[in-house]
Design a protein around this motif. Sequence first.
Motif, mmCIF file in Angstrom:
data_model
loop_
_atom_site.group_PDB
_atom_site.id
_atom_site.type_symbol
_atom_site.label_atom_id
_atom_site.label_comp_id
_atom_site.label_asym_id
_atom_site.label_seq_id
_atom_site.Cartn_x
_atom_site.Cartn_y
_atom_site.Cartn_z
ATOM 1 N N ASN A 155 0.800 -1.252 0.000
ATOM 2 C CA ASN A 155 0.000 0.000 0.000
ATOM 3 C C ASN A 155 0.824 1.290 0.000
ATOM 4 O OD1 ASN A 155 -2.569 0.923 -0.340
ATOM 5 N ND2 ASN A 155 -3.119 0.931 1.833
ATOM 6 N N LYS A 156 2.017 1.240 -0.609
ATOM 7 C CA LYS A 156 2.874 2.427 -0.568
ATOM 8 C C LYS A 156 3.219 2.971 -1.948
ATOM 9 C CE LYS A 156 5.283 1.052 3.647
ATOM 10 N NZ LYS A 156 6.214 -0.013 3.964
ATOM 11 N N CYS A 157 2.725 2.350 -3.008
ATOM 12 C CA CYS A 157 3.095 2.813 -4.352
ATOM 13 C C CYS A 157 2.499 4.202 -4.588
ATOM 14 C CB CYS A 157 2.606 1.830 -5.408
ATOM 15 S SG CYS A 157 3.358 0.199 -5.225
ATOM 16 N N PHE B 282 1.722 5.866 -7.186
ATOM 17 C CA PHE B 282 0.785 6.079 -8.297
ATOM 18 C C PHE B 282 -0.554 5.385 -8.048
ATOM 19 C CE2 PHE B 282 3.331 2.340 -8.863
ATOM 20 C CZ PHE B 282 2.379 1.374 -9.096
ATOM 21 N N CYS B 283 -0.657 4.617 -6.958
ATOM 22 C CA CYS B 283 -1.810 3.719 -6.778
ATOM 23 C C CYS B 283 -2.722 4.187 -5.657
ATOM 24 C CB CYS B 283 -1.300 2.305 -6.492
ATOM 25 S SG CYS B 283 -2.610 1.151 -6.049
ATOM 26 N N TYR C 12 -6.192 0.975 -2.845
ATOM 27 C CA TYR C 12 -6.535 0.516 -1.483
ATOM 28 C C TYR C 12 -6.142 1.522 -0.413
ATOM 29 C CZ TYR C 12 -6.886 -3.824 -4.118
ATOM 30 O OH TYR C 12 -7.219 -4.787 -5.039
ATOM 31 N N GLU D 119 4.930 -2.653 -13.368
ATOM 32 C CA GLU D 119 4.798 -1.182 -13.421
ATOM 33 C C GLU D 119 5.900 -0.514 -14.243
ATOM 34 O OE1 GLU D 119 2.166 -1.629 -12.044
ATOM 35 O OE2 GLU D 119 2.222 -2.358 -9.999
#
Length: 287
Positions: free
Chosen positions: A27-29, A31-32, A35, A130
């Motif tokens: 949960n640290k990207c 660009f995302c 969640y 990615e």
Amino acid sequence: MYTNPLYRPPSEAYSLIIQVTEGCSHNKCRFCSMYKGKQFRVRSNDELKEHIKWLKSYNKDPNRIFLADGNVLCLSTDKLIDLLQMVKEEFPTAKRISSYSGPLDLLRKTDEELKEIREAGLELLYMGVESGSDSVLKHMNKGVNQEQMIEAGQKAIKAGFKLSCMIISGLGGTELLEEHAIESAKVISAINPHYFSLLRLVVEDSLELADDIQKGKFHLATPLQIVDETITLLENINLTDCTFRANHVSNHVNLAGTLNQDRDSLIHNLKKYKNSSSFTPRMYDFL
Ligand code: SF4
């Protein structure tokens, strides 16, 4: 019941989705946003039994099953194997079980564990590569570098999984556009997955990356630059009988083919239409 939002790959549109976990343990990207509003957790056995009972009231005989959310592969191997056995018993008609798989989870499991999971019935994994560029992966906080990404993908294939890899067009911005294209082609070629797809970077306002754009620290590539990036990526790719798609709602130009067989015609079409005076993103479908 589902805890929303619920995501699945486009190719799982007709699959029954079993929500085994909620959120993504990484949960640290940057660009995302998928969640960001969810606290990661694994559903208990009792919750899963209840969930499956509820799902069966809607669909008793699915053809395909997708295990959500972000990274079901983070479960312990024993728990995952028990889960797969239960899913097969409850849904004997299912011909395929698939899930997302983070590179970090693949790297944490031994070859033997991955083989056991594959033999227990999980068949297809979707891995968000990615980018193949170390600089982009680091900047976007993916949690792995190029070498680890290749190792994760190769491990999945060695264990017998079908593997689907995704690259995000534009993830290097304008600054790292060429590096992103060339290094992504290098990583995808080294993994040689069964399926490869391109999505395009779409930045939601709530993300830190949106602030970077506003402050001029990250420059989004234009549709034409994305086409150039795709051409460079395809020119550098080397795959064996890989099903390739760029048919996500985010893509400017829809593409489909088998790589490397269709590589030259895809490049030819992209160049031809890019240079036409009437080029408009989303106008061309090479499906
Ligand atoms: S690992 Fe996947 S789901 Fe998790 S934050 Fe990164 S891109 Fe999003």
